[in-house]
Structures are given as structure tokens and as C-alpha cells.
Write a protein that holds these residues in place. Sequence first.
Motif, PDB file in Angstrom:
ATOM      1  N   LYS A 181     -10.925  10.010   7.253  1.00 21.17           N
ATOM      2  CA  LYS A 181     -10.240   8.995   8.061  1.00 21.17           C
ATOM      3  C   LYS A 181     -10.367   7.618   7.430  1.00 21.17           C
ATOM      4  CE  LYS A 181     -10.731  11.342  12.479  1.00 21.17           C
ATOM      5  NZ  LYS A 181     -11.219  11.236  13.863  1.00 21.17           N
ATOM      6  N   ILE A 182      -9.365   6.800   7.727  1.00 19.60           N
ATOM      7  CA  ILE A 182      -9.326   5.427   7.218  1.00 19.60           C
ATOM      8  C   ILE A 182      -9.369   4.476   8.405  1.00 19.60           C
ATOM      9  CG2 ILE A 182      -8.027   3.772   5.828  1.00 19.60           C
ATOM     10  CD1 ILE A 182      -6.457   6.194   4.681  1.00 19.60           C
ATOM     11  N   GLN A 183     -10.243   3.503   8.349  1.00 21.43           N
ATOM     12  CA  GLN A 183     -10.326   2.492   9.405  1.00 21.43           C
ATOM     13  C   GLN A 183      -8.997   1.733   9.491  1.00 21.43           C
ATOM     14  OE1 GLN A 183     -13.725   1.646  10.569  1.00 21.43           O
ATOM     15  NE2 GLN A 183     -13.089   0.140  12.053  1.00 21.43           N
ATOM     16  N   ALA A 184      -8.539   1.478  10.702  1.00 22.02           N
ATOM     17  CA  ALA A 184      -7.274   0.760  10.905  1.00 22.02           C
ATOM     18  C   ALA A 184      -7.337  -0.638  10.283  1.00 22.02           C
ATOM     19  CB  ALA A 184      -6.962   0.653  12.389  1.00 22.02           C
ATOM     20  N   GLU A 185      -6.237  -1.051   9.700  1.00 27.03           N
ATOM     21  CA  GLU A 185      -6.084  -2.394   9.142  1.00 27.03           C
ATOM     22  C   GLU A 185      -4.751  -2.956   9.632  1.00 27.03           C
ATOM     23  OE1 GLU A 185      -8.204  -2.496   4.893  1.00 27.03           O
ATOM     24  OE2 GLU A 185      -6.712  -0.893   5.026  1.00 27.03           O
ATOM     25  N   PHE A 186      -4.632  -3.114  10.943  1.00 34.13           N
ATOM     26  CA  PHE A 186      -3.398  -3.633  11.509  1.00 34.13           C
ATOM     27  C   PHE A 186      -3.158  -5.019  10.929  1.00 34.13           C
ATOM     28  CE2 PHE A 186      -4.594  -1.056  15.515  1.00 34.13           C
ATOM     29  CZ  PHE A 186      -4.210   0.110  14.886  1.00 34.13           C
ATOM     30  N   ASN A 187      -1.894  -5.326  10.686  1.00 35.60           N
ATOM     31  CA  ASN A 187      -1.556  -6.609  10.084  1.00 35.60           C
ATOM     32  C   ASN A 187      -0.241  -7.116  10.666  1.00 35.60           C
ATOM     33  OD1 ASN A 187       0.529  -5.200   8.490  1.00 35.60           O
ATOM     34  ND2 ASN A 187      -1.199  -4.417   7.298  1.00 35.60           N
ATOM     35  N   ASN A 188       0.195  -8.257  10.206  1.00 31.20           N
ATOM     36  CA  ASN A 188       1.377  -8.907  10.786  1.00 31.20           C
ATOM     37  C   ASN A 188       2.676  -8.583  10.057  1.00 31.20           C
ATOM     38  OD1 ASN A 188       0.917 -10.286   8.441  1.00 31.20           O
ATOM     39  ND2 ASN A 188       0.889 -12.321   9.349  1.00 31.20           N
ATOM     40  N   THR A 190      -1.114   0.661  10.590  1.00 30.42           N
ATOM     41  CA  THR A 190      -1.451  -0.012   9.340  1.00 30.42           C
ATOM     42  C   THR A 190      -0.289   0.075   8.363  1.00 30.42           C
ATOM     43  OG1 THR A 190      -3.798   0.491   9.640  1.00 30.42           O
ATOM     44  CG2 THR A 190      -3.077  -0.103   7.416  1.00 30.42           C
ATOM     45  N   VAL A 191       0.394  -1.040   8.183  1.00 29.86           N
ATOM     46  CA  VAL A 191       1.460  -1.129   7.184  1.00 29.86           C
ATOM     47  C   VAL A 191       0.782  -1.355   5.838  1.00 29.86           C
ATOM     48  CG1 VAL A 191       3.428  -2.474   6.363  1.00 29.86           C
ATOM     49  CG2 VAL A 191       3.152  -2.036   8.820  1.00 29.86           C
ATOM     50  N   PHE A 192       1.127  -0.510   4.852  1.00 32.17           N
ATOM     51  CA  PHE A 192       0.488  -0.627   3.541  1.00 32.17           C
ATOM     52  C   PHE A 192       1.481  -0.770   2.393  1.00 32.17           C
ATOM     53  CE2 PHE A 192       1.254   3.913   3.901  1.00 32.17           C
ATOM     54  CZ  PHE A 192       1.692   4.258   2.635  1.00 32.17           C
ATOM     55  N   GLY A 193       2.781  -0.610   2.663  1.00 30.68           N
ATOM     56  CA  GLY A 193       3.740  -0.679   1.568  1.00 30.68           C
ATOM     57  C   GLY A 193       5.159  -0.911   2.034  1.00 30.68           C
ATOM     58  N   GLN A 194       6.042  -1.095   1.050  1.00 30.50           N
ATOM     59  CA  GLN A 194       7.449  -1.342   1.312  1.00 30.50           C
ATOM     60  C   GLN A 194       8.287  -0.704   0.217  1.00 30.50           C
ATOM     61  OE1 GLN A 194       8.989  -2.891   3.961  1.00 30.50           O
ATOM     62  NE2 GLN A 194      10.889  -2.239   3.003  1.00 30.50           N
ATOM     63  N   VAL A 195       9.289   0.063   0.617  1.00 36.81           N
ATOM     64  CA  VAL A 195      10.229   0.637  -0.344  1.00 36.81           C
ATOM     65  C   VAL A 195      11.049  -0.507  -0.935  1.00 36.81           C
ATOM     66  CG1 VAL A 195      12.234   2.145  -0.636  1.00 36.81           C
ATOM     67  CG2 VAL A 195      10.332   2.871   0.834  1.00 36.81           C
ATOM     68  N   VAL A 196      11.116  -0.545  -2.267  1.00 40.57           N
ATOM     69  CA  VAL A 196      11.861  -1.603  -2.955  1.00 40.57           C
ATOM     70  C   VAL A 196      13.083  -1.068  -3.700  1.00 40.57           C
ATOM     71  CG1 VAL A 196       9.867  -3.140  -3.156  1.00 40.57           C
ATOM     72  CG2 VAL A 196      10.342  -1.495  -4.997  1.00 40.57           C
TER      73      VAL A 196
END
Length: 191
Positions: free
Chosen positions: A117-124, A163-169
Motif C-alpha cells: 500500500k501507498i500512503q495517500a498524497e492528496f494534492n490540488n 492521489t493524482v500522480f501524472g498527466q497524459v501528454v
Amino acid sequence: MTIVRLVRISLFLFIFIGCTKNTDTKTQEEVSDKKVDVFKINVDRTGLSESEGIIKTSHGNITFKFYPKKAPNTVARIIQLIQSGFYDGLSFHRVIPNFVIQTGDPTATGSGGSGKKIQAEFNNISHVTGTMAMARTLTDENSADSQFYIALTALPHLDNKYTVFGQVVDGLEILKKVKKGDKIISIEYIE
């Protein structure tokens, strides 16, 4: 509340429940313990990495970048999983038009993972078309493992909850071609 919103909420609940039980052969033991120093990853003015991930599918490639400053532990773990080949051959086990495509479960049931498991890293970071974020159970914010989803449209009701970690470019048009059961040929990490 509109019927469309109720349907989306119902689909949302269906998608993210039970994403942590692992019953397949791809497990934590197969993932390299090689440490990834995300703080050495160069980013542009938007916070996206210069490094890329390329998801190779039968429909074409989906290229994405990471948010290493916004979700450092998640980005490090995803890169470890990519470099170990964890995602290679896995299917998109959930595909809901105008919502998300989801992968990262070796059991293809929606309940499997890598076993860590990965700890949540909620972001804006807002959910827009192509946003990549970690799937988790509704009852445990820290239940994300290896499953992630890619938004097929703007999904503001998910903002600050995953947790948003990336964006399709590149390859946004490929996202709409993915069908349930389609397999990832491989995911490549390019520094």
C-alpha cells in the motif's frame, strides 16, 4: 441532484471499492527494491516531470509525465513498478466511457495489486482529461497499491480525494479506443 450525477457517483463507488486484495502471481517480491529519488527528477513550470512513461497498447502509445513534487512517494512507487515490468501484460479491467479507464490489477478483478500500500498524497491537481491517479477503497484513504485510473473527461468531484500522480501528454485519442480487457503491452520509463 441530476440523474447523470447520481449515475456517475454510483459508477464511481463501483469502480474504486476493493482495490487492495492480491490473489495473483505478480506480487511485491517481483518488484525491484531499487530506490527512486524523485527529488532529482527535473520538472517544468507546471510541476510535470521531464521524464516520461509510455504505455504501449494495441491501439497506440499513451505518453504521460509525473508530478514528483506533488506525490513523491506515489511517483517513486509507480516508477519502481514500471521498471520491474509489473504492468506489462496487465489488462484495463475497468473501462467506463466518459469517466475512466483503470489498470494495475494482476487479477483483473478490481481487487488485486502488488501487495504494498501507498500512503495517500492528496494534492490540488484538478482531474482533467488524461489525469492519472491512484485507485483506492472508499473506506481507507491509504489503500492505494498498484491500480491507477486515467480520467476520460474532467472529473471535479474526484479532486482532492485521490492521489493524482501524472498527466497524459500525448495519445489522448488512444484513451477512447481502450476497451475492457485490452492489455498493456508494456510501460516504459524514460528519464
